[in-house]
Design a protein around this motif. Sequence first.
Motif, PDB file in Angstrom:
ATOM      1  N   ARG A   7      18.938  99.868  19.318  1.00 50.18           N
ATOM      2  CA  ARG A   7      19.613  99.341  19.268  1.00 50.18           C
ATOM      3  C   ARG A   7      19.141  97.785  18.981  1.00 50.18           C
ATOM      4  NH1 ARG A   7      20.393 100.697  25.820  1.00 50.18           N
ATOM      5  NH2 ARG A   7      18.416  99.762  24.594  1.00 50.18           N
ATOM      6  N   LEU A   9      19.901  93.787  18.011  1.00 46.40           N
ATOM      7  CA  LEU A   9      21.037  92.586  18.250  1.00 46.40           C
ATOM      8  C   LEU A   9      20.769  90.694  17.433  1.00 46.40           C
ATOM      9  CD1 LEU A   9      22.222  90.682  19.725  1.00 46.40           C
ATOM     10  CD2 LEU A   9      21.049  89.857  21.600  1.00 46.40           C
ATOM     11  N   ARG A  22      24.991  94.146   9.892  1.00 43.46           N
ATOM     12  CA  ARG A  22      25.835  95.221  10.799  1.00 43.46           C
ATOM     13  C   ARG A  22      26.305  95.622   9.621  1.00 43.46           C
ATOM     14  NH1 ARG A  22      28.792  96.553  14.753  1.00 43.46           N
ATOM     15  NH2 ARG A  22      28.691  94.146  15.797  1.00 43.46           N
ATOM     16  N   ASP A  31      22.280 100.604  16.343  1.00 37.63           N
ATOM     17  CA  ASP A  31      23.808 100.032  17.616  1.00 37.63           C
ATOM     18  C   ASP A  31      23.599  99.050  17.146  1.00 37.63           C
ATOM     19  OD1 ASP A  31      25.386  99.796  18.844  1.00 37.63           O
ATOM     20  OD2 ASP A  31      24.423 100.690  20.529  1.00 37.63           O
ATOM     21  N   ALA A  33      24.134  94.850  18.369  1.00 40.55           N
ATOM     22  CA  ALA A  33      25.311  93.693  18.496  1.00 40.55           C
ATOM     23  C   ALA A  33      25.309  92.237  18.307  1.00 40.55           C
ATOM     24  CB  ALA A  33      24.865  93.710  19.939  1.00 40.55           C
ATOM     25  N   GLU A  34      26.145  91.855  18.374  1.00 41.99           N
ATOM     26  CA  GLU A  34      26.056  89.961  17.592  1.00 41.99           C
ATOM     27  C   GLU A  34      26.654  89.318  18.631  1.00 41.99           C
ATOM     28  OE1 GLU A  34      28.679  89.752  14.526  1.00 41.99           O
ATOM     29  OE2 GLU A  34      29.253  91.955  13.786  1.00 41.99           O
ATOM     30  N   MET A  44      23.180  88.492  26.401  1.00 47.35           N
ATOM     31  CA  MET A  44      22.755  89.117  25.899  1.00 47.35           C
ATOM     32  C   MET A  44      21.474  90.433  26.010  1.00 47.35           C
ATOM     33  SD  MET A  44      25.489  89.565  22.703  1.00 47.35           S
ATOM     34  CE  MET A  44      25.633  91.266  22.217  1.00 47.35           C
ATOM     35  N   GLU A  48      21.955  93.542  28.227  1.00 49.44           N
ATOM     36  CA  GLU A  48      21.457  95.173  27.373  1.00 49.44           C
ATOM     37  C   GLU A  48      20.593  95.839  26.852  1.00 49.44           C
ATOM     38  OE1 GLU A  48      25.023  95.256  24.015  1.00 49.44           O
ATOM     39  OE2 GLU A  48      26.211  94.160  25.467  1.00 49.44           O
ATOM     40  N   PRO A  50      18.570  95.003  24.265  1.00 41.01           N
ATOM     41  CA  PRO A  50      17.939  95.672  22.721  1.00 41.01           C
ATOM     42  C   PRO A  50      16.952  96.259  22.846  1.00 41.01           C
ATOM     43  CG  PRO A  50      18.268  93.076  22.929  1.00 41.01           C
ATOM     44  CD  PRO A  50      18.587  93.675  24.771  1.00 41.01           C
TER      45      PRO A  50
END
Length: 487
Positions: A7, A9, A22, A31, A33-34, A44, A48, A50
């Motif tokens: 993951r 970010l 991305r 995977d 995330a932004e 985040m 999450e 990351p």
Amino acid sequence: MTPSQPRLLVVDDEADVRYSFRRLFEKADYDIAEAASGEQAIAMVRAEAPDVILMDIRMPGADGIATLREIRAFDPRTPVILMTAYSSTQSTIEAMKAGAFDYVLKPFEIGKIRTVVQAAVKVSRDMRQVVSYQPLLSREQHAEEIVGTSGPMQEVYKLIGRVSNSDLPVLITGESGTGKELVARAIYHHSRRSQKPFLAVNCSAIPEQLLESELFGYLRGAFTGALSGKPGKFEVCDGGTIFLDEIGDMPPATQSKLLRVLESGEIEKIGSTRSTRVDVRVMAATNRNLGEAIEKGSFRADLFYRLRVVEIALPALRDRLDDLPMLVDYFLSRYASLMGLEKVAVDDRAIAALRSHPFPGNVRELENLIKNCLVRLHGNVLRAEDLEFSHPAGGAAAPAFPGNLAEESVFDVLFQEIARRQPLPEGMDAFDIVEKKLIVRALEQCDGNQSRASRFLGITRNTLRKRVRKYGLKIDRSVTEGEAGED
Ligand SMILES: Nc1ncnc2c1ncn2[C@@H]1O[C@H](COP(=O)(O)OP(=O)(O)OP(=O)(O)O)[C@@H](O)[C@H]1O
Ligand SMILES: [Mg+2]
């Protein structure tokens, strides 16, 4: 235990920068995330967790460095890679001081970014993957395990327990593949520094001229080409643990510098006359006989004694054969589930054959052997006939099996292939060439069974299907390489 997608970010106030990352990383099965601001990024990271953060320095509101500081305060283990423009060397230094894992310069070099992110993912996962030396209650618990209950391993566990909660340096010795790195990580996970960073540096993989700057860092202008300064691993790892792997290969000049760090707790950057205090626990490992190296003059005796305050000597696999059935079982269930196979049993003759093999490559050799058997296995019993040894049984065991050689020659072959195909066909980069080879090989080994191959490769079936199409591979029972995607 299927490796999940890493993951990432991406933090940048510009939407199109986030979008290009991305696209780049989704292609590589990340995977993504932004976050559009530092404030959002912090929320985040908390929510999450990351594996890695890629963040721009210049953002309105909380900038990258302030955000980095804040993240480090509650989560010092997640590697943060900062993005910065050439012109801002000052902020680069500041960024690294604040504990960035690394930085990448604009304009971006895609290859470089991929490499840095990949390295960061590895470091991040190693820090989080708990290594246990007590039998786990269930295999479901997400931990790697040091397997073995034999007498020599009990001694090892006692030592791990005894040194974990101190800051003493530890020297881990043993033949190649005996689990030195695993033990280092177990000590880290059981130590009070477990929430702080753990960085491994392989002293034999880094060219001599680079090792010192890797470890201790350098100031801007310290040597030609040093356009900006860079802190070393010791600084980045402040408060944490550093693992110096293959310390026997450390060049003498670096040995002297390391000795000074151990004695004074201070590092001196290349090009600097000032020293900086660091609080880092040092562990080291080697498969060389350091006593001999000292006699030959290639290793400093004073450094040896400093490092070997505690020595953990790992037994060779052939000296703890009682553990063999347990290890076989462990690797069988681990890799069977990874490859989506039913549970595989072993027959007694196979165990007997394994017991009489000398295993110069120790547990790593056993692990690879089992992995290879599983890929080729029909049915769910592993028999003596299924075992394919890479070293003849019965011969004298080579004392130090050079663990990295095989890996290096694979890279050499790939490199030659990439060099031979210059200029690369349109639409193919070097990674595609390697990827195509891996996919063909995995499909062959799995008799064209796409779900097994995708599980083996750790990618989804969908991704595999896309790649098969991209490279124009044709699958029946045998896999043939088409030419699509190459011109
Ligand atoms: N006791 C053990 N239980 C389970 N797995 C083990 C054990 N010992 C080693 N392994 C596995 O064997 C492989 C090699 O271990 P590791 O990398 O720690 O060896 P090493 O001593 O550092 O080898 P080298 O000297 O070649 O670097 C790893 O995949 C590790 O997980
Ligand atoms: Mg190792």
